[in-house]
Design an enzyme around this catalytic site. Sequence first.
Site, PDB file in Angstrom:
ATOM      1  N   HIS A  33      17.215 -14.360   3.730  1.00 20.92           N
ATOM      2  CA  HIS A  33      15.987 -14.879   4.341  1.00 20.92           C
ATOM      3  C   HIS A  33      15.913 -14.971   5.706  1.00 20.92           C
ATOM      4  O   HIS A  33      16.724 -15.374   6.482  1.00 20.92           O
ATOM      5  CB  HIS A  33      16.120 -16.441   3.755  1.00 20.92           C
ATOM      6  CG  HIS A  33      15.942 -16.697   2.210  1.00 20.92           C
ATOM      7  ND1 HIS A  33      14.682 -17.248   1.563  1.00 20.92           N
ATOM      8  CD2 HIS A  33      16.810 -16.178   1.122  1.00 20.92           C
ATOM      9  CE1 HIS A  33      15.064 -17.050   0.296  1.00 20.92           C
ATOM     10  NE2 HIS A  33      15.951 -16.524   0.024  1.00 20.92           N
TER      11      HIS A  33
ATOM     12  N   ASP B 260       2.580 -18.915  -5.005  1.00 21.59           N
ATOM     13  CA  ASP B 260       3.419 -19.332  -5.852  1.00 21.59           C
ATOM     14  C   ASP B 260       2.644 -20.020  -7.235  1.00 21.59           C
ATOM     15  O   ASP B 260       2.038 -21.040  -6.874  1.00 21.59           O
ATOM     16  CB  ASP B 260       4.495 -20.473  -5.318  1.00 21.59           C
ATOM     17  CG  ASP B 260       5.720 -20.733  -6.350  1.00 21.59           C
ATOM     18  OD1 ASP B 260       5.965 -20.061  -7.409  1.00 21.59           O
ATOM     19  OD2 ASP B 260       6.356 -21.772  -6.011  1.00 21.59           O
TER      20      ASP B 260
ATOM     21  N   LYS C   8       8.317 -14.879  -8.826  1.00 16.48           N
ATOM     22  CA  LYS C   8       7.264 -15.316  -9.674  1.00 16.48           C
ATOM     23  C   LYS C   8       5.885 -14.795  -9.225  1.00 16.48           C
ATOM     24  O   LYS C   8       4.888 -14.749  -9.749  1.00 16.48           O
ATOM     25  CB  LYS C   8       7.332 -16.600 -10.212  1.00 16.48           C
ATOM     26  CG  LYS C   8       8.409 -17.093 -11.062  1.00 16.48           C
ATOM     27  CD  LYS C   8       7.970 -18.657 -11.553  1.00 16.48           C
ATOM     28  CE  LYS C   8       8.229 -19.804 -10.057  1.00 16.48           C
ATOM     29  NZ  LYS C   8       8.243 -21.149 -10.664  1.00 16.48           N
ATOM     30  N   GLY C   9       5.849 -14.898  -7.729  1.00 17.13           N
ATOM     31  CA  GLY C   9       4.652 -14.883  -7.211  1.00 17.13           C
ATOM     32  C   GLY C   9       4.614 -13.673  -6.132  1.00 17.13           C
ATOM     33  O   GLY C   9       5.070 -12.527  -6.290  1.00 17.13           O
TER      34      GLY C   9
ATOM     35  N   HIS D 163      11.820  20.369  13.921  1.00 20.23           N
ATOM     36  CA  HIS D 163      11.566  18.700  13.886  1.00 20.23           C
ATOM     37  C   HIS D 163      10.871  18.386  12.760  1.00 20.23           C
ATOM     38  O   HIS D 163       9.460  18.420  13.214  1.00 20.23           O
ATOM     39  CB  HIS D 163      11.598  18.281  15.452  1.00 20.23           C
ATOM     40  CG  HIS D 163      11.780  16.870  15.561  1.00 20.23           C
ATOM     41  ND1 HIS D 163      11.752  15.861  16.550  1.00 20.23           N
ATOM     42  CD2 HIS D 163      11.997  15.785  14.420  1.00 20.23           C
ATOM     43  CE1 HIS D 163      12.012  14.746  16.250  1.00 20.23           C
ATOM     44  NE2 HIS D 163      12.115  14.563  14.965  1.00 20.23           N
TER      45      HIS D 163
ATOM     46  N   LYS E 191       2.516  29.071  -7.613  1.00 19.54           N
ATOM     47  CA  LYS E 191       3.896  29.129  -8.036  1.00 19.54           C
ATOM     48  C   LYS E 191       4.321  29.881  -9.246  1.00 19.54           C
ATOM     49  O   LYS E 191       3.721  29.371 -10.088  1.00 19.54           O
ATOM     50  CB  LYS E 191       4.533  27.801  -7.876  1.00 19.54           C
ATOM     51  CG  LYS E 191       6.143  27.864  -7.759  1.00 19.54           C
ATOM     52  CD  LYS E 191       6.737  26.567  -7.612  1.00 19.54           C
ATOM     53  CE  LYS E 191       8.183  26.673  -7.438  1.00 19.54           C
ATOM     54  NZ  LYS E 191       8.835  27.404  -8.443  1.00 19.54           N
TER      55      LYS E 191
ATOM     56  N   GLU F 184       3.403  26.149 -12.582  1.00 19.21           N
ATOM     57  CA  GLU F 184       4.397  25.413 -12.249  1.00 19.21           C
ATOM     58  C   GLU F 184       4.235  24.333 -11.104  1.00 19.21           C
ATOM     59  O   GLU F 184       4.489  23.464 -10.968  1.00 19.21           O
ATOM     60  CB  GLU F 184       5.593  26.119 -11.891  1.00 19.21           C
ATOM     61  CG  GLU F 184       6.882  25.180 -11.854  1.00 19.21           C
ATOM     62  CD  GLU F 184       8.067  26.312 -11.585  1.00 19.21           C
ATOM     63  OE1 GLU F 184       9.369  25.624 -11.554  1.00 19.21           O
ATOM     64  OE2 GLU F 184       7.992  27.245 -11.334  1.00 19.21           O
TER      65      GLU F 184
END
Length: 831
Positions: free
Chosen positions: A122, A153, A189-190, A372, A538, A688
């Site tokens: 947290h 919530d 839950k939320g 790169h 392909k 493909e």
Amino acid sequence: MARHEQKVTVEGHRLTLSNLNKVLYPETKTTKGEILDYCATIAPHLIRHARDRIATRKRWVDGVGTPDDPGDVFFEKNLPESAPSWIRSRAIRHSTGTKRYPLVNDLATLTYLTQMAALEIHVPQWTVRAGAKDPGTIDSETRFPDRMVFDLDPGPGRGLADCIEVAQLVRELLEGMGLDAYPVTSGSKGVHLYAPLDGSVSSQQVSDVAHELARSLEADHNDLIVSAMKKTLRENKVLIDWSQNSAAKTTVAPYSLRGRFTPMVAAPRSWDEFDDPAAVEQVRFEEVLDRVDDFGDLLEPLAEAVGGTASAPEPGAGSEPQSDPMSDEAPEVVRDRLEVYRSKRDPKRTSEPVPAKQGTSGDGLTFVIQEHHARSLHWDFRLEHDGVLVSWALPKGPPTDPGKNHLAVQTEDHPLEYGSFEGTIPKGEYGAGDVEIWDSGTCDIEKWQEGKEVIAVLHGREDGGLGAVRRFALFNTGGHGPNKDPEKNWMIHLMEDESTNHGSKKEALPTDLSPMLASIGDIDSVRREAEDWAFEMKWDGIRALARVQPGDGDRNGSVELTSRNGRDMTSTYPELRELVDCVDVDCVLDGEIVALGQGSRPDFGRLQRRMGLSRESDVERERRRTPVYLMLFDVLHADGSSLLRKPYTERRERLFELVAESDHIQVPDAFEGSVDAAFESSRKLRLEGVMAKRTDSIYLPGKRTRTWAKLKHASTRDVIIVGWRTGEGERSDSFASLLVAAHDGDDLVYLGRVGTGFDEAALRSLRSSLDRRSRKTPALTVPAAESRDAHWVRPDLVGEVRFSGLTEAGRLRHPVWRGLRSDIDSEDVRG
């Protein structure tokens, strides 16, 4: 339980991992080892959003337990004295005293915390670097959040779909304030909703704004929303918890596990997913890894919007060297050419070399060109000068034609050590992506006019991308270029030079070439650079290089076919010898050998009948039954000249000029249009996929490069479960594989087996469902080899699989289980 200790080194730090087989989530039998593996894989993304934020941990030392017997949990704020000294931490003043919290800034720290069974991490909405005068201790005056958060919530009577509805309403208000909103399903839950801030206002001010926003929505939608924290007011409402913007509050970090009874994760989502709220569910950790592979970090724009997460300096770090106050001489000022380079990199976060000092150049100067694969593909061109590698980014790579100059954008100087760097720069870091050496070697500098012009002769590797000695000139174009900084705008020119030119003498036809290979591609990356790519269909066959010498008065013509691994295939495919009559000059061609099946589509299953045959009688028999064809798509050498360094577009033009098609020799056209249109066309043709090739790509024999990319289809379909096969080992209590089928008219047709894609929960749940549908005989005919040890079931259970194609026998190729389809009747599943 055995201790199962393992010594590991993580980012240079030695750690002991213990009890790796210990089950932390009993319902799914998920072990600590599996959780450590998840954290190691997800670390770059989790750390991106937790970095420089003090971490409170929720620990389940003995696991989360079960609904009938929940495990013990405790919050931990203070970093224990037994923690390794290398963990970065910050002290926070509280009314009850000062506590020291860890910063989850690296994989080693995350691994340590996970080893301690800290399943939940947290963090607050502010970072320790914000305004801290003393980077060792943080007080309330330094807490300026760089993001706003809302925790949606659901109260009793409401669910996740209602939270998504409220998230849409919050998003509208935030966008009206000029803020982007990024959703995360909380793993509980939320929903959590984040919006980036510029860090200029205090936590109290942000909390006040968030509170007012929540109250405004409550007033307009009081049948759905509540903003007050009292539990008695939350019946059939969704709470907009605005309070987590308080400086003292924390929210579970994105990508953190949750201490639920199943290993759910706080998972970033896209708004498109929220278009159908009823279909959205909380996400388990295995699914999160798949999502990251497919979509990347959906929350990355939030991290970028808040300005990254550069760390606060350690006390005493980064101070300038001081001169001697007693000296009469002024200190010599030496230019640090790596200052910019170091400012953009943290050695704790990247494997790039980050030396403290620049090097010293000797007599033998070096160069390196690196491919790169960052946000967009480019080549980094680096020349040694003055103890550093002076660097330019080349979006199109080094020019291969003296008549065509390429753009070169000068970047920061790099250390000499970068000349041998290859690897992956993590996401979130400067230059993130894969770096590969394209060529390297020595260089002769003929001219170096700082900031204006450079001429260099490069002597590369024998197998490098340059392919020969090359002479380049770089020149600055000032304001004429894409960069606002005129100093960065350059062009690079390939110079004609007698000393580096091989002249017009014809070269012998090479005998040692091997095919260039493609990487698995990303259609989004190709789409972003669409104008730089060409597309081919392909073909589902086997690769072949053809070395062709047409006949003339002095010799008989010849064709030699070699496979990707250099095996001679000429005698296996004698019909392809007609290639000798399709060309007029000696050449080396690249293509794919295919056999055609139904609808004249390539069928790899049919081709397998021909593969590996060597006896002439066997070859001739199968040749009559299964003819093959050679689909040519490249030329490597022609009429005494190498074409390896010519760009793709020139090689394709030469190929069409060179080859005349025949019965078994074809030169398919490249697809003209967008990658999406090419992809859709290949889907309609039931091929493909698509080969995407950069229009400026040179041919690198034997190299796997991303300038060629395979974009393959992933097909899905519905299937009916008709049986299952007995499992062994870990699957002895479930099954090894499912036998699946589909209807063809009134009959069931067998489609094959699927044995991958199941998690533990699916294995247990499916086995239970299968046992309830048990029958003594099969509902269809199944091959004897696959019905041995099979258990048969009533054919009314439908699932979905992903697969790569169909075999000639109609079986699914490489099927992977996706899940049950309770919304589809088995009678509607057709072949």
